[in-house]
Design a protein around this motif. Structure first.
Motif, PDB file in Angstrom:
ATOM      1  N   ALA A 386      37.364  49.567  14.416  1.00 37.33           N
ATOM      2  CA  ALA A 386      38.330  49.962  15.439  1.00 37.33           C
ATOM      3  C   ALA A 386      37.604  50.024  16.776  1.00 37.33           C
ATOM      4  CB  ALA A 386      38.946  51.317  15.117  1.00 37.33           C
ATOM      5  N   LEU A 387      38.311  49.685  17.846  1.00 33.72           N
ATOM      6  CA  LEU A 387      37.723  49.738  19.184  1.00 33.72           C
ATOM      7  C   LEU A 387      38.328  50.897  19.957  1.00 33.72           C
ATOM      8  CD1 LEU A 387      37.494  46.005  20.340  1.00 33.72           C
ATOM      9  CD2 LEU A 387      35.824  47.382  19.091  1.00 33.72           C
ATOM     10  N   LEU A 388      37.476  51.825  20.355  1.00 32.45           N
ATOM     11  CA  LEU A 388      37.867  52.957  21.189  1.00 32.45           C
ATOM     12  C   LEU A 388      37.591  52.580  22.641  1.00 32.45           C
ATOM     13  CD1 LEU A 388      38.666  56.069  21.212  1.00 32.45           C
ATOM     14  CD2 LEU A 388      36.202  56.478  21.373  1.00 32.45           C
ATOM     15  N   VAL A 389      38.625  52.629  23.481  1.00 30.97           N
ATOM     16  CA  VAL A 389      38.503  52.181  24.873  1.00 30.97           C
ATOM     17  C   VAL A 389      38.756  53.358  25.808  1.00 30.97           C
ATOM     18  CG1 VAL A 389      39.326  50.549  26.618  1.00 30.97           C
ATOM     19  CG2 VAL A 389      39.279  49.874  24.208  1.00 30.97           C
ATOM     20  N   ILE A 390      37.824  53.603  26.713  1.00 30.45           N
ATOM     21  CA  ILE A 390      37.926  54.657  27.714  1.00 30.45           C
ATOM     22  C   ILE A 390      38.099  53.985  29.072  1.00 30.45           C
ATOM     23  CG2 ILE A 390      36.765  56.651  28.743  1.00 30.45           C
ATOM     24  CD1 ILE A 390      35.115  56.783  26.118  1.00 30.45           C
ATOM     25  N   VAL A 391      39.146  54.355  29.803  1.00 25.25           N
ATOM     26  CA  VAL A 391      39.543  53.604  30.995  1.00 25.25           C
ATOM     27  C   VAL A 391      39.671  54.524  32.208  1.00 25.25           C
ATOM     28  CG1 VAL A 391      41.316  52.107  32.016  1.00 25.25           C
ATOM     29  CG2 VAL A 391      40.791  51.933  29.563  1.00 25.25           C
ATOM     30  N   GLY A 392      39.219  54.041  33.355  1.00 24.56           N
ATOM     31  CA  GLY A 392      39.423  54.789  34.588  1.00 24.56           C
ATOM     32  C   GLY A 392      38.743  54.124  35.771  1.00 24.56           C
ATOM     33  N   GLU A 393      39.460  53.992  36.862  1.00 28.14           N
ATOM     34  CA  GLU A 393      38.892  53.396  38.075  1.00 28.14           C
ATOM     35  C   GLU A 393      37.746  54.236  38.627  1.00 28.14           C
ATOM     36  OE1 GLU A 393      39.550  50.613  39.648  1.00 28.14           O
ATOM     37  OE2 GLU A 393      41.552  49.926  39.039  1.00 28.14           O
ATOM     38  N   GLY A 394      37.733  55.557  38.338  1.00 30.63           N
ATOM     39  CA  GLY A 394      36.712  56.427  38.904  1.00 30.63           C
ATOM     40  C   GLY A 394      35.404  56.438  38.147  1.00 30.63           C
ATOM     41  N   MET A 395      35.336  55.735  37.024  1.00 24.20           N
ATOM     42  CA  MET A 395      34.137  55.789  36.189  1.00 24.20           C
ATOM     43  C   MET A 395      32.910  55.209  36.874  1.00 24.20           C
ATOM     44  SD  MET A 395      35.962  54.840  32.566  1.00 24.20           S
ATOM     45  CE  MET A 395      34.464  54.186  31.871  1.00 24.20           C
ATOM     46  N   GLU A 396      33.099  54.185  37.703  1.00 20.86           N
ATOM     47  CA  GLU A 396      31.956  53.518  38.318  1.00 20.86           C
ATOM     48  C   GLU A 396      31.255  54.393  39.350  1.00 20.86           C
ATOM     49  OE1 GLU A 396      33.042  50.057  40.565  1.00 20.86           O
ATOM     50  OE2 GLU A 396      35.002  50.872  41.082  1.00 20.86           O
ATOM     51  N   ARG A 397      31.924  55.446  39.807  1.00 18.81           N
ATOM     52  CA  ARG A 397      31.321  56.326  40.810  1.00 18.81           C
ATOM     53  C   ARG A 397      31.034  57.715  40.242  1.00 18.81           C
ATOM     54  NH1 ARG A 397      35.299  53.502  43.380  1.00 18.81           N
ATOM     55  NH2 ARG A 397      36.809  55.189  43.148  1.00 18.81           N
ATOM     56  N   HIS A 398      31.031  57.822  38.925  1.00 23.27           N
ATOM     57  CA  HIS A 398      30.872  59.130  38.300  1.00 23.27           C
ATOM     58  C   HIS A 398      29.728  59.087  37.286  1.00 23.27           C
ATOM     59  CE1 HIS A 398      32.683  63.120  37.564  1.00 23.27           C
ATOM     60  NE2 HIS A 398      32.196  62.972  36.337  1.00 23.27           N
ATOM     61  N   ILE A 399      28.807  60.012  37.386  1.00 26.83           N
ATOM     62  CA  ILE A 399      27.638  60.056  36.496  1.00 26.83           C
ATOM     63  C   ILE A 399      27.984  60.834  35.223  1.00 26.83           C
ATOM     64  CG2 ILE A 399      25.256  60.867  36.264  1.00 26.83           C
ATOM     65  CD1 ILE A 399      25.003  60.515  39.311  1.00 26.83           C
ATOM     66  N   GLY A 400      27.528  60.329  34.098  1.00 27.09           N
ATOM     67  CA  GLY A 400      27.654  61.072  32.846  1.00 27.09           C
ATOM     68  C   GLY A 400      28.903  60.811  32.044  1.00 27.09           C
ATOM     69  N   VAL A 401      29.700  59.801  32.419  1.00 28.18           N
ATOM     70  CA  VAL A 401      30.931  59.515  31.691  1.00 28.18           C
ATOM     71  C   VAL A 401      30.623  59.059  30.267  1.00 28.18           C
ATOM     72  CG1 VAL A 401      33.004  58.083  31.604  1.00 28.18           C
ATOM     73  CG2 VAL A 401      32.206  58.968  33.782  1.00 28.18           C
ATOM     74  N   ALA A 402      29.675  58.141  30.121  1.00 22.10           N
ATOM     75  CA  ALA A 402      29.330  57.634  28.794  1.00 22.10           C
ATOM     76  C   ALA A 402      28.737  58.730  27.919  1.00 22.10           C
ATOM     77  CB  ALA A 402      28.351  56.469  28.915  1.00 22.10           C
ATOM     78  N   ASN A 403      27.978  59.621  28.528  1.00 17.74           N
ATOM     79  CA  ASN A 403      27.338  60.692  27.771  1.00 17.74           C
ATOM     80  C   ASN A 403      28.363  61.588  27.085  1.00 17.74           C
ATOM     81  OD1 ASN A 403      24.959  62.319  27.017  1.00 17.74           O
ATOM     82  ND2 ASN A 403      25.885  63.844  28.359  1.00 17.74           N
ATOM     83  N   LYS A 404      29.484  61.850  27.765  1.00 17.52           N
ATOM     84  CA  LYS A 404      30.529  62.670  27.164  1.00 17.52           C
ATOM     85  C   LYS A 404      31.074  62.030  25.889  1.00 17.52           C
ATOM     86  CE  LYS A 404      32.523  65.456  30.866  1.00 17.52           C
ATOM     87  NZ  LYS A 404      33.791  65.851  31.523  1.00 17.52           N
ATOM     88  N   ALA A 405      31.286  60.712  25.955  1.00 19.80           N
ATOM     89  CA  ALA A 405      31.844  60.011  24.795  1.00 19.80           C
ATOM     90  C   ALA A 405      30.867  60.003  23.628  1.00 19.80           C
ATOM     91  CB  ALA A 405      32.219  58.588  25.180  1.00 19.80           C
ATOM     92  N   THR A 406      29.615  59.657  23.910  1.00 21.93           N
ATOM     93  CA  THR A 406      28.630  59.592  22.825  1.00 21.93           C
ATOM     94  C   THR A 406      28.388  60.975  22.221  1.00 21.93           C
ATOM     95  OG1 THR A 406      26.846  59.749  24.461  1.00 21.93           O
ATOM     96  CG2 THR A 406      27.492  57.548  23.742  1.00 21.93           C
ATOM     97  N   LYS A 407      28.424  62.023  23.048  1.00 22.58           N
ATOM     98  CA  LYS A 407      28.257  63.384  22.545  1.00 22.58           C
ATOM     99  C   LYS A 407      29.405  63.762  21.616  1.00 22.58           C
ATOM    100  CE  LYS A 407      27.951  68.224  24.053  1.00 22.58           C
ATOM    101  NZ  LYS A 407      29.070  68.651  23.188  1.00 22.58           N
ATOM    102  N   ALA A 408      30.654  63.443  22.039  1.00 22.10           N
ATOM    103  CA  ALA A 408      31.818  63.782  21.219  1.00 22.10           C
ATOM    104  C   ALA A 408      31.762  63.083  19.871  1.00 22.10           C
ATOM    105  CB  ALA A 408      33.101  63.406  21.959  1.00 22.10           C
ATOM    106  N   LEU A 409      31.362  61.816  19.864  1.00 20.36           N
ATOM    107  CA  LEU A 409      31.273  61.067  18.617  1.00 20.36           C
ATOM    108  C   LEU A 409      30.151  61.599  17.734  1.00 20.36           C
ATOM    109  CD1 LEU A 409      31.858  57.471  20.048  1.00 20.36           C
ATOM    110  CD2 LEU A 409      33.490  58.854  18.761  1.00 20.36           C
ATOM    111  N   ALA A 410      29.010  61.911  18.348  1.00 16.19           N
ATOM    112  CA  ALA A 410      27.877  62.437  17.582  1.00 16.19           C
ATOM    113  C   ALA A 410      28.208  63.801  16.975  1.00 16.19           C
ATOM    114  CB  ALA A 410      26.644  62.541  18.473  1.00 16.19           C
ATOM    115  N   ASP A 411      28.906  64.653  17.741  1.00 20.82           N
ATOM    116  CA  ASP A 411      29.270  65.988  17.254  1.00 20.82           C
ATOM    117  C   ASP A 411      30.160  65.918  16.013  1.00 20.82           C
ATOM    118  OD1 ASP A 411      27.797  67.139  19.237  1.00 20.82           O
ATOM    119  OD2 ASP A 411      29.511  67.654  20.508  1.00 20.82           O
TER     120      ASP A 411
END
Length: 450
Positions: A386-411
């Motif tokens: 399955a492909l989980l897709v996270i979308v947002g125009e503001g992601m390119e100017r925001h630090i730590g977006v990927a970290n939130k996703a990987t943390k949630a999956l790891a938890d």
């Protein structure tokens, strides 16, 4: 000036058709209307398009078609009776279906013709009902409207000249009613669009008329930040860009078909998602650009099932000119579309939708040809992704977006099979096992929105 499109749930019964007609009557800015075929009236009901396909199956299998035809006619009889409009329409509808069954011998052409009937008949009865209400309305077939398409059955693509034909409709005084889902080829064949065909027609008409706004009426008031059936009380989205909507539609947001945005995207016509049952609600607006706030870099999260990954490892792959091109040509040879291509210096993965491997040993042939032509050190296949897709125009100017996703999956002990982020940084894609998809979606959603 507006173009409005009404979906199957908006036109499933006479009561729903009345709601659509009242929307048109109370909004003088609506110049053209595109309609779908009648959808389901209740959970276990059958869409008219599916009834038409069942009729086709019986006919081509040399089985009796009386019951299948009667089921279709009963649906339109209920609508016409409820609206109290000219019942001779029923005779016209039945004669049209019987004509197709009798005269069209090519099976692919017959299927397209029969499938088109759902929208075509709905457009005719909608026009008749609007005129009964005192609204000057006219039904136009795709041919009369100027919607001309390529000639590949069930996979129509618009011919560019159609926009010039549609532009002429602005000179007409009537409210124009056009059936969605199909056009006509230069050879005179009825050809249907692929998935989401009525949405595609609506967008084409809006662009052809250069509408100020395109209103798409469904049974929902908003596009939500997560699937309402999987996320409890997801946040409604009031404004979303074309790019964001494309990413979300790709990953399973079924309210709007992703290919239907292209005609509007090219000329920047905004889209408003509206609810037929609550037209007073403003709904979600799809726009070329929107203001992005730093505290909300992500606008939506979606998850779609049914993917397969084929991975190749080859030492010094990055030094071998043309290796990637030769690999991709194998997939092209077998007509398989590629969704994502994550890579390293010595490895490359190709992710595709699993249903493209259906029949004719396509998957086995691709693996065999890769082995013979590419001489990989290792080749592997992983299915049921399955492909989980996270979308947002503001992601390119925001630090730590990927970290939130990987943390949630790891938890939640969810193994990430692949991660991919495009250079635009508008979306991130994570591949997980299908058995983990609902947990992955809810955990990542809560990380961003709760």
């Amino acid at each position: 000036m507006k173009v409005a499109k009404f979906g199957g749930s908006s036109l499933c019964s006479s009561t729903q058709v009345e709601k659509c007609a009242n929307i048109i009557k109370n909004d003088s800015e609506i110049k053209a209307v595109v309609v779908s075929a009648p959808g389901k009236r209740f959970e276990k009901d059958t869409k008219v398009t599916d009834l038409l396909i069942a009729l086709y199956v019986n006919h081509t299998a040399d089985l009796k078609t009386d019951n299948a035809l009667q089921a279709i006619m009963d649906r339109y009889d209920d609508i016409i009776t409820g609206l109290d409009i000219d019942r001779t329409l029923l005779d016209t509808f039945e004669a049209t279906i019987k004509k197709y069954l009798t005269e069209i011998k090519d099976r692919d052409r017959l299927l397209d013709a029969l499938k088109s009937c759902g929208e075509d008949f709905n457009a005719q009865l909608m026009s008749a009902y609007l005129n009964k209400l005192g609204i000057n309305a006219v039904y136009l077939s795709p041919r009369d409207a100027g919607i001309f398409v390529t000639d590949e059955s069930s996979n129509a693509a618009l011919l560019e000249e159609s926009y010039a034909h549609l532009a002429k409709l602005k000179e007409r005084d009537e409210v124009i009613i056009i059936p969605g889902f199909f056009g006509e080829s230069k050879n005179g064949h009825i050809v249907t669009f692929p998935r989401g065909g009525s949405d595609i027609t609506g967008a084409i008409v809006a662009r052809g008329l250069l509408a100020d706004i395109y209103e798409n009426y469904t049974d929902q008031s908003y596009i939500f930040s997560g699937h309402p059936g999987k996320i409890e009380n997801p946040l409604p989205i009031t404004e979303v860009t074309y790019r964001e909507m494309r990413e979300l539609s790709y990953a399973g947001f079924g309210i709007f078909h992703d290919e239907a945005l292209q005609p509007l995207y090219e000329v920047e016509i905004p889209v408003m998602i509206k609810n037929t049952n609550a037209p007073e609600i403003e709904g979600t607006k799809i726009v070329p650009k929107r203001a992005v706030t730093p505290e909300k870099p992500v606008i939506g999260i979606s998850c779609d099932e049914g993917f397969t990954s084929i991975s190749v490892r080859h030492y010094l792959m990055n030094r071998e000119i043309g290796y990637t091109r030769r690999l991709l040509r194998v997939f092209e040879k077998y007509g398989v579309n590629i969704e994502h291509i994550p890579s390293g210096i010595d490895n490359l993965s190709v992710i595709v939708r699993s249903n493209q491997f259906d029949g004719n040993n396509k998957k086995e042939n691709i693996l065999k040809e890769i082995e013979e032509r590419m001489n990989p050190d290792w080749i592997g296949i992983e299915e049921n992704l399955a492909l989980l897709v996270i979308v947002g125009e503001g992601m390119e100017r925001h630090i730590g977006v990927a970290n939130k996703a990987t943390k949630a999956l790891a938890d939640h002990n969810i193994n990430i099979r692949m991660m991919n982020q495009g250079s635009s940084e508008i979306s991130m894609v994570f591949a997980v096992r299908m058995e983990d998809d609902d947990l992955a979606l809810s955990s990542v959603y809560n990380e961003y929105f709760k």
